[in-house]
Design a protein around this motif. Sequence first.
Motif, PDB file in Angstrom:
ATOM      1  N   GLN A   1       0.475  -1.577   0.326  1.00 39.93           N
ATOM      2  CA  GLN A   1      -0.231  -0.039  -0.153  1.00 39.93           C
ATOM      3  C   GLN A   1       0.700   0.791  -0.200  1.00 39.93           C
ATOM      4  O   GLN A   1       0.306   2.338   0.568  1.00 39.93           O
ATOM      5  CB  GLN A   1      -0.998  -0.188   1.154  1.00 39.93           C
ATOM      6  CG  GLN A   1      -1.474  -1.443   0.841  1.00 39.93           C
ATOM      7  CD  GLN A   1      -3.052  -1.103   2.098  1.00 39.93           C
ATOM      8  OE1 GLN A   1      -2.553  -1.178   3.175  1.00 39.93           O
ATOM      9  NE2 GLN A   1      -4.294  -1.659   1.630  1.00 39.93           N
ATOM     10  N   GLN A   2       2.280   0.868  -0.657  1.00 44.14           N
ATOM     11  CA  GLN A   2       2.661   2.166  -0.512  1.00 44.14           C
ATOM     12  C   GLN A   2       2.373   3.533  -1.961  1.00 44.14           C
ATOM     13  O   GLN A   2       1.790   4.512  -1.126  1.00 44.14           O
ATOM     14  CB  GLN A   2       4.615   2.197  -1.280  1.00 44.14           C
ATOM     15  CG  GLN A   2       4.810   1.719  -0.779  1.00 44.14           C
ATOM     16  CD  GLN A   2       5.825   0.742  -1.153  1.00 44.14           C
ATOM     17  OE1 GLN A   2       6.704   1.764  -1.988  1.00 44.14           O
ATOM     18  NE2 GLN A   2       6.972  -0.070  -0.959  1.00 44.14           N
ATOM     19  N   GLU A   3       1.538   3.468  -2.457  1.00 44.27           N
ATOM     20  CA  GLU A   3       0.312   4.580  -3.108  1.00 44.27           C
ATOM     21  C   GLU A   3      -0.553   5.291  -2.236  1.00 44.27           C
ATOM     22  O   GLU A   3      -0.276   6.176  -2.569  1.00 44.27           O
ATOM     23  CB  GLU A   3       0.338   4.015  -4.470  1.00 44.27           C
ATOM     24  CG  GLU A   3      -0.122   5.203  -5.172  1.00 44.27           C
ATOM     25  CD  GLU A   3       0.562   6.054  -6.131  1.00 44.27           C
ATOM     26  OE1 GLU A   3       0.191   7.492  -5.652  1.00 44.27           O
ATOM     27  OE2 GLU A   3       1.718   6.082  -6.282  1.00 44.27           O
ATOM     28  N   LEU A   4      -1.081   4.083  -1.630  1.00 45.28           N
ATOM     29  CA  LEU A   4      -2.126   4.374  -0.368  1.00 45.28           C
ATOM     30  C   LEU A   4      -1.675   5.752   0.532  1.00 45.28           C
ATOM     31  O   LEU A   4      -2.164   6.776   0.994  1.00 45.28           O
ATOM     32  CB  LEU A   4      -2.754   3.348  -0.252  1.00 45.28           C
ATOM     33  CG  LEU A   4      -3.787   3.705   1.323  1.00 45.28           C
ATOM     34  CD1 LEU A   4      -5.188   4.216  -0.030  1.00 45.28           C
ATOM     35  CD2 LEU A   4      -4.909   2.665   1.414  1.00 45.28           C
ATOM     36  N   ALA A   5      -0.752   5.097   0.739  1.00 48.85           N
ATOM     37  CA  ALA A   5       0.158   5.830   1.356  1.00 48.85           C
ATOM     38  C   ALA A   5       0.675   7.574   1.123  1.00 48.85           C
ATOM     39  O   ALA A   5       0.363   8.342   1.887  1.00 48.85           O
ATOM     40  CB  ALA A   5       1.400   4.638   2.458  1.00 48.85           C
ATOM     41  N   ALA A   6       1.543   6.754  -0.084  1.00 53.35           N
ATOM     42  CA  ALA A   6       2.058   8.272  -0.455  1.00 53.35           C
ATOM     43  C   ALA A   6       0.162   9.888  -0.639  1.00 53.35           C
ATOM     44  O   ALA A   6       0.359  10.525  -0.959  1.00 53.35           O
ATOM     45  CB  ALA A   6       2.155   7.890  -1.968  1.00 53.35           C
ATOM     46  N   THR A   7      -0.962   9.148  -1.228  1.00 53.28           N
ATOM     47  CA  THR A   7      -1.896   9.807  -1.535  1.00 53.28           C
ATOM     48  C   THR A   7      -2.417  10.612  -0.120  1.00 53.28           C
ATOM     49  O   THR A   7      -2.325  11.864  -0.622  1.00 53.28           O
ATOM     50  CB  THR A   7      -3.368   8.252  -1.642  1.00 53.28           C
ATOM     51  OG1 THR A   7      -2.759   8.435  -2.953  1.00 53.28           O
ATOM     52  CG2 THR A   7      -4.253   9.901  -1.855  1.00 53.28           C
ATOM     53  N   PHE A   8      -2.602   9.616   0.634  1.00 51.82           N
ATOM     54  CA  PHE A   8      -2.595   9.922   1.805  1.00 51.82           C
ATOM     55  C   PHE A   8      -1.624  11.180   2.436  1.00 51.82           C
ATOM     56  O   PHE A   8      -2.383  11.949   3.449  1.00 51.82           O
ATOM     57  CB  PHE A   8      -3.838   9.080   3.082  1.00 51.82           C
ATOM     58  CG  PHE A   8      -4.672   8.584   3.234  1.00 51.82           C
ATOM     59  CD1 PHE A   8      -5.708   9.402   3.633  1.00 51.82           C
ATOM     60  CD2 PHE A   8      -4.399   8.140   2.112  1.00 51.82           C
ATOM     61  CE1 PHE A   8      -7.481   9.004   3.120  1.00 51.82           C
ATOM     62  CE2 PHE A   8      -6.526   7.409   1.496  1.00 51.82           C
ATOM     63  CZ  PHE A   8      -6.840   7.670   2.318  1.00 51.82           C
ATOM     64  N   ALA A   9      -0.559  11.209   2.695  1.00 51.84           N
ATOM     65  CA  ALA A   9       0.321  12.404   2.307  1.00 51.84           C
ATOM     66  C   ALA A   9       0.631  13.110   2.448  1.00 51.84           C
ATOM     67  O   ALA A   9       0.877  14.314   2.021  1.00 51.84           O
ATOM     68  CB  ALA A   9       1.589  10.928   2.262  1.00 51.84           C
ATOM     69  N   ARG A  10      -0.086  13.070   0.464  1.00 50.48           N
ATOM     70  CA  ARG A  10      -0.284  14.047  -0.228  1.00 50.48           C
ATOM     71  C   ARG A  10      -0.446  15.616  -0.588  1.00 50.48           C
ATOM     72  O   ARG A  10      -1.995  15.409   0.032  1.00 50.48           O
ATOM     73  CB  ARG A  10      -0.478  13.439  -1.602  1.00 50.48           C
ATOM     74  CG  ARG A  10       0.541  13.995  -2.603  1.00 50.48           C
ATOM     75  CD  ARG A  10       0.634  14.193  -4.279  1.00 50.48           C
ATOM     76  NE  ARG A  10       1.055  12.348  -4.176  1.00 50.48           N
ATOM     77  CZ  ARG A  10       0.456  12.003  -4.777  1.00 50.48           C
ATOM     78  NH1 ARG A  10      -0.682  11.186  -5.097  1.00 50.48           N
ATOM     79  NH2 ARG A  10       1.428  10.115  -4.484  1.00 50.48           N
ATOM     80  N   SER A  11      -0.401  16.845  -0.136  1.00 49.19           N
ATOM     81  CA  SER A  11      -1.478  18.174   0.457  1.00 49.19           C
ATOM     82  C   SER A  11      -1.518  17.741  -0.844  1.00 49.19           C
ATOM     83  O   SER A  11      -1.437  17.852  -2.230  1.00 49.19           O
ATOM     84  CB  SER A  11      -0.162  19.103   0.233  1.00 49.19           C
ATOM     85  OG  SER A  11      -1.087  20.272   0.790  1.00 49.19           O
ATOM     86  N   GLY A  12      -3.091  18.269  -0.869  1.00 43.46           N
ATOM     87  CA  GLY A  12      -4.447  18.953  -2.155  1.00 43.46           C
ATOM     88  C   GLY A  12      -4.652  17.225  -3.081  1.00 43.46           C
ATOM     89  O   GLY A  12      -5.371  17.327  -3.923  1.00 43.46           O
ATOM     90  N   ALA A  13      -4.470  16.348  -2.300  1.00 41.52           N
ATOM     91  CA  ALA A  13      -4.279  15.204  -3.175  1.00 41.52           C
ATOM     92  C   ALA A  13      -5.994  14.137  -2.682  1.00 41.52           C
ATOM     93  O   ALA A  13      -6.368  15.158  -1.998  1.00 41.52           O
ATOM     94  CB  ALA A  13      -4.269  13.988  -2.709  1.00 41.52           C
TER      95      ALA A  13
END
Length: 176
Positions: free
Chosen positions: A94-106
Amino acid sequence: MTVSPDLRLSTVPTIGAPRQASPDLLRSVFRRHAAGVAVITAHGERPVGFTATSLNSVAAEPPLISFGVGTGSSSWPAVSEAEHIGVHILGEHQQELAATFARSGADRFGEGTRWSIGPEGVPVLDGVLAWLVCRVVARVPAGDHRIVIAQAVAGDPDGAGRPLLYHHGRFNALRD
């Protein structure tokens, strides 16, 4: 404390020159600290969530957890008012999910995120290793953050996979 002979250092370790404490020093030190990756969710006017590496088990009786959240984050207004929050332990898949929830404005709850409404109306993410829904019991001021303490009320520990880790500014998997 007793040190076994084979664990003693034969030489004194070399340490670097100390630096004055600063936000940069703290970030630099904690980049060296491997941490599990979680996503915290809540429901306000709409679902919100963020990636957290500050998740901790506080007590078993009653079952309490804690995490830090920045008061400047887009999720803070909902978390500051929420009676319940979701805690999701992410797997290495779930690296992409983690990145999505970490990304500002996502668009964190957009088309690429599988989720449903769970107990107490909290957004629960699909495919995680484990999740909890917790009742917020305290929000403790801590600099530009709040430490949220919450009591587990429901959950599921039976997801499949291995944990996702965060180390040195990147998401990582455990090595065998």
